[in-house]
Design an enzyme around this catalytic site. Sequence first.
Site, short mmCIF file in Angstrom:
data_model
loop_
_atom_site.label_atom_id
_atom_site.label_comp_id
_atom_site.label_asym_id
_atom_site.label_seq_id
_atom_site.Cartn_x
_atom_site.Cartn_y
_atom_site.Cartn_z
N GLN A 12 -2.11 6.83 1.84
CA GLN A 12 -1.47 8.08 2.48
C GLN A 12 -0.74 7.56 3.83
O GLN A 12 0.33 8.32 4.09
CB GLN A 12 -2.61 8.87 2.97
CG GLN A 12 -3.90 8.21 3.43
CD GLN A 12 -4.65 9.19 4.38
OE1 GLN A 12 -4.51 10.01 4.61
NE2 GLN A 12 -5.54 8.42 5.05
N ILE A 13 -0.88 6.42 4.32
CA ILE A 13 0.05 6.11 5.37
C ILE A 13 1.48 5.75 4.69
O ILE A 13 2.43 6.02 5.17
CB ILE A 13 -0.41 4.79 6.04
CG1 ILE A 13 -1.59 5.16 6.89
CG2 ILE A 13 0.61 4.12 7.02
CD1 ILE A 13 -2.30 3.82 7.76
N GLY A 14 1.56 5.02 3.72
CA GLY A 14 2.75 4.64 2.97
C GLY A 14 3.48 6.04 2.72
O GLY A 14 4.80 6.19 2.86
N GLY B 48 0.88 -1.09 -0.09
CA GLY B 48 -0.07 0.08 0.19
C GLY B 48 0.81 1.18 0.06
O GLY B 48 0.33 2.44 0.50
N ALA B 49 1.92 1.13 -0.86
CA ALA B 49 3.08 2.27 -0.68
C ALA B 49 2.60 3.45 -1.10
O ALA B 49 3.15 4.65 -0.79
CB ALA B 49 4.35 1.67 -1.37
N GLN C 207 -0.31 -12.67 0.13
CA GLN C 207 0.80 -12.05 0.85
C GLN C 207 1.57 -12.78 1.96
O GLN C 207 2.72 -12.94 2.07
CB GLN C 207 0.44 -10.56 1.53
CG GLN C 207 0.20 -9.52 0.05
CD GLN C 207 0.05 -8.12 0.74
OE1 GLN C 207 0.08 -7.85 1.78
NE2 GLN C 207 -0.27 -7.37 -0.02
N ARG D 38 -2.34 7.25 21.39
CA ARG D 38 -3.41 8.12 21.76
C ARG D 38 -3.85 8.10 23.38
O ARG D 38 -4.31 9.18 23.87
CB ARG D 38 -4.76 7.52 21.00
CG ARG D 38 -4.59 7.88 19.61
CD ARG D 38 -5.74 7.05 18.74
NE ARG D 38 -5.68 7.42 17.21
CZ ARG D 38 -6.38 6.67 16.34
NH1 ARG D 38 -6.98 5.53 16.42
NH2 ARG D 38 -6.43 7.41 15.06
N HIS E 102 -7.74 -3.95 17.50
CA HIS E 102 -7.74 -2.71 17.23
C HIS E 102 -9.32 -2.35 16.45
O HIS E 102 -9.23 -2.36 15.35
CB HIS E 102 -6.60 -2.47 16.07
CG HIS E 102 -6.64 -1.27 15.28
ND1 HIS E 102 -6.50 -0.07 15.84
CD2 HIS E 102 -7.21 -0.84 14.19
CE1 HIS E 102 -6.78 1.10 15.27
NE2 HIS E 102 -6.96 0.51 13.91
N ASP F 108 -3.18 3.21 18.99
CA ASP F 108 -4.17 3.32 20.14
C ASP F 108 -3.45 3.72 21.33
O ASP F 108 -4.04 4.41 22.32
CB ASP F 108 -5.08 1.91 20.05
CG ASP F 108 -5.59 1.69 19.02
OD1 ASP F 108 -6.51 2.52 18.49
OD2 ASP F 108 -5.16 0.57 18.35
N VAL G 39 -0.73 -3.32 9.51
CA VAL G 39 -1.59 -1.91 9.85
C VAL G 39 -2.82 -2.00 9.16
O VAL G 39 -3.90 -1.39 9.67
CB VAL G 39 -0.68 -0.92 9.29
CG1 VAL G 39 -1.47 0.38 9.51
CG2 VAL G 39 0.62 -0.97 9.97
P1 NAI Z 1 -5.06 4.47 1.29
O1 NAI Z 1 -6.31 4.00 0.83
O2 NAI Z 1 -4.65 5.71 1.28
O3 NAI Z 1 -3.96 3.38 0.75
C1 NAI Z 1 -4.11 2.11 0.77
C2 NAI Z 1 -3.13 1.68 -0.33
O4 NAI Z 1 -3.06 0.35 -0.37
C3 NAI Z 1 -3.72 1.98 -1.73
O5 NAI Z 1 -2.47 2.76 -2.50
C4 NAI Z 1 -4.18 0.78 -2.56
O6 NAI Z 1 -3.83 0.75 -3.90
C5 NAI Z 1 -3.10 -0.11 -1.61
N1 NAI Z 1 -3.41 -1.72 -2.07
C6 NAI Z 1 -4.65 -2.09 -1.90
N2 NAI Z 1 -4.34 -3.47 -1.78
C7 NAI Z 1 -3.35 -3.73 -2.10
C8 NAI Z 1 -2.59 -5.03 -2.30
N3 NAI Z 1 -3.16 -6.15 -2.30
N4 NAI Z 1 -1.23 -5.04 -2.43
C9 NAI Z 1 -0.59 -3.98 -2.16
N5 NAI Z 1 -1.13 -2.42 -1.91
C10 NAI Z 1 -2.53 -2.57 -1.85
O7 NAI Z 1 -5.33 3.78 3.00
P2 NAI Z 1 -4.55 4.36 4.14
O8 NAI Z 1 -5.09 5.59 4.84
O9 NAI Z 1 -2.94 4.47 3.93
O10 NAI Z 1 -4.66 3.19 5.15
C11 NAI Z 1 -4.14 1.91 5.16
C12 NAI Z 1 -4.77 0.79 5.96
O11 NAI Z 1 -4.33 1.14 7.40
C13 NAI Z 1 -6.26 0.80 5.98
O12 NAI Z 1 -6.76 -0.48 5.93
C14 NAI Z 1 -6.65 1.74 7.40
O13 NAI Z 1 -8.01 1.18 7.78
C15 NAI Z 1 -5.46 1.21 8.05
N6 NAI Z 1 -5.32 1.73 9.44
C16 NAI Z 1 -4.85 1.27 10.54
C17 NAI Z 1 -4.59 1.93 11.62
C18 NAI Z 1 -4.15 0.93 13.03
O14 NAI Z 1 -3.91 1.70 13.99
N7 NAI Z 1 -3.93 -0.17 12.86
C19 NAI Z 1 -4.85 3.14 11.80
C20 NAI Z 1 -5.08 4.05 10.61
C21 NAI Z 1 -5.24 3.34 9.40
#
Ligand code: NAI
Length: 324
Positions: free
Chosen positions: A15-17, A11-12, A112, A162, A187, A159, A129
């Site tokens: 936004q987290i990436g 998911g590089a 994966q 926070r 989580h 968490d 994550v």
């Molecule tokens: P985002 O939607 O901005 O980015 C996710 C990326 O993953 C996208 O670029 C997408 O193309 C890619 N992706 C989807 N399937 C994939 C695959 N099979 N292989 C490789 N890449 C793939 O999401 P964001 O904001 O970066 O969040 C990512 C995840 O982190 C979400 O599931 C979110 O719920 C989770 N998260 C977890 C937290 C925690 O505390 N554990 C805190 C915040 C977010």
Amino acid sequence: AQTPVKVTVTGAAGQIGYALLFRIASGQLLGADVPVTLSLLEIPQAVKAAEGTAMELDDCAFPLLRGIEVTDDPNTAFNGVNVALLVGARPRSKGMERGDLLQANGGIFGPQGKAINDNAADDVRVLVVGNPANTNALIAQQNAPDVPAERFTAMTRLDHNRALSQLAAKLQVPVAEIKKMTIWGNHSATQYPDLFHAEVGGKVAAELVDETWLRDTFIPTVAKRGAAIIEARGASSAASAANAAIDHVFDWVNGTDWTSAAIPSDGSYGVPEGLISSFPVASRGGRWEIVQGLEIDAFSREKIDATVAELEEERSAVRELGLI
Ligand code: NAI
């Protein structure tokens, strides 16, 4: 010269990436003297965007960054990987049932996990994550039978952080004065942030706040903070999530006396064996250990049981779907 550590981020292009990669490359994930190579795994439609991020990483001229690869092939991305940060996941869309969500994520974390099983370095450490993080980690783990089960973890460090921040603000103390904070369970909104073992200046935190605040403000504020961020920012937590991922891996590799992480249960504190549940943990010699011997009162017992029950339901659901 030290061999670079291979860090793979899925998911590089998300936004987290974007918030995570630059900090890894600058040395904050493993230490300021550890060279790294980065592998950016994306789905085909997002490879170009990930390549753009790779160009920016180049443009930082990070002394510790010894190579970057961008790919849509999990076998390439996880080939020789030492640290795998599984961030990319399938978000819940409108009208999606839990079963659909688990199925969609099974389609990501199963393959994966297998690719990690077949290609990773012997010392691989995995942090999930992407949500639902605990159960996605379980799916990946169960698809990687040759990797020690304990190497699969899920993130509750955001968490935890926070909870530290909320308590510090309430008591008007620096965050660093708070010790032994714990997040238990999933989580998700059922998580249990525990102030009965946390300490501030040697005193039990739960005794420094009133019960109503603890029950009706602190716990729900921490548990629902993700939703509050979305409401305010119009997008989910990204930099704080990346920061927590950095904290998790840094402590796993470099050691800590106490933090929170979701790791496979050994049955401690009545959490069924094998569930990837958040515990109070220490890290020694590069391995997580569950902090033992804590007394759990009736209030905490009920909260822990509720969040663990949710994890058990998720495990049953992914079993029924044949994902594990
Ligand atoms: P985002 O939607 O901005 O980015 C996710 C990326 O993953 C996208 O670029 C997408 O193309 C890619 N992706 C989807 N399937 C994939 C695959 N099979 N292989 C490789 N890449 C793939 O999401 P964001 O904001 O970066 O969040 C990512 C995840 O982190 C979400 O599931 C979110 O719920 C989770 N998260 C977890 C937290 C925690 O505390 N554990 C805190 C915040 C977010």
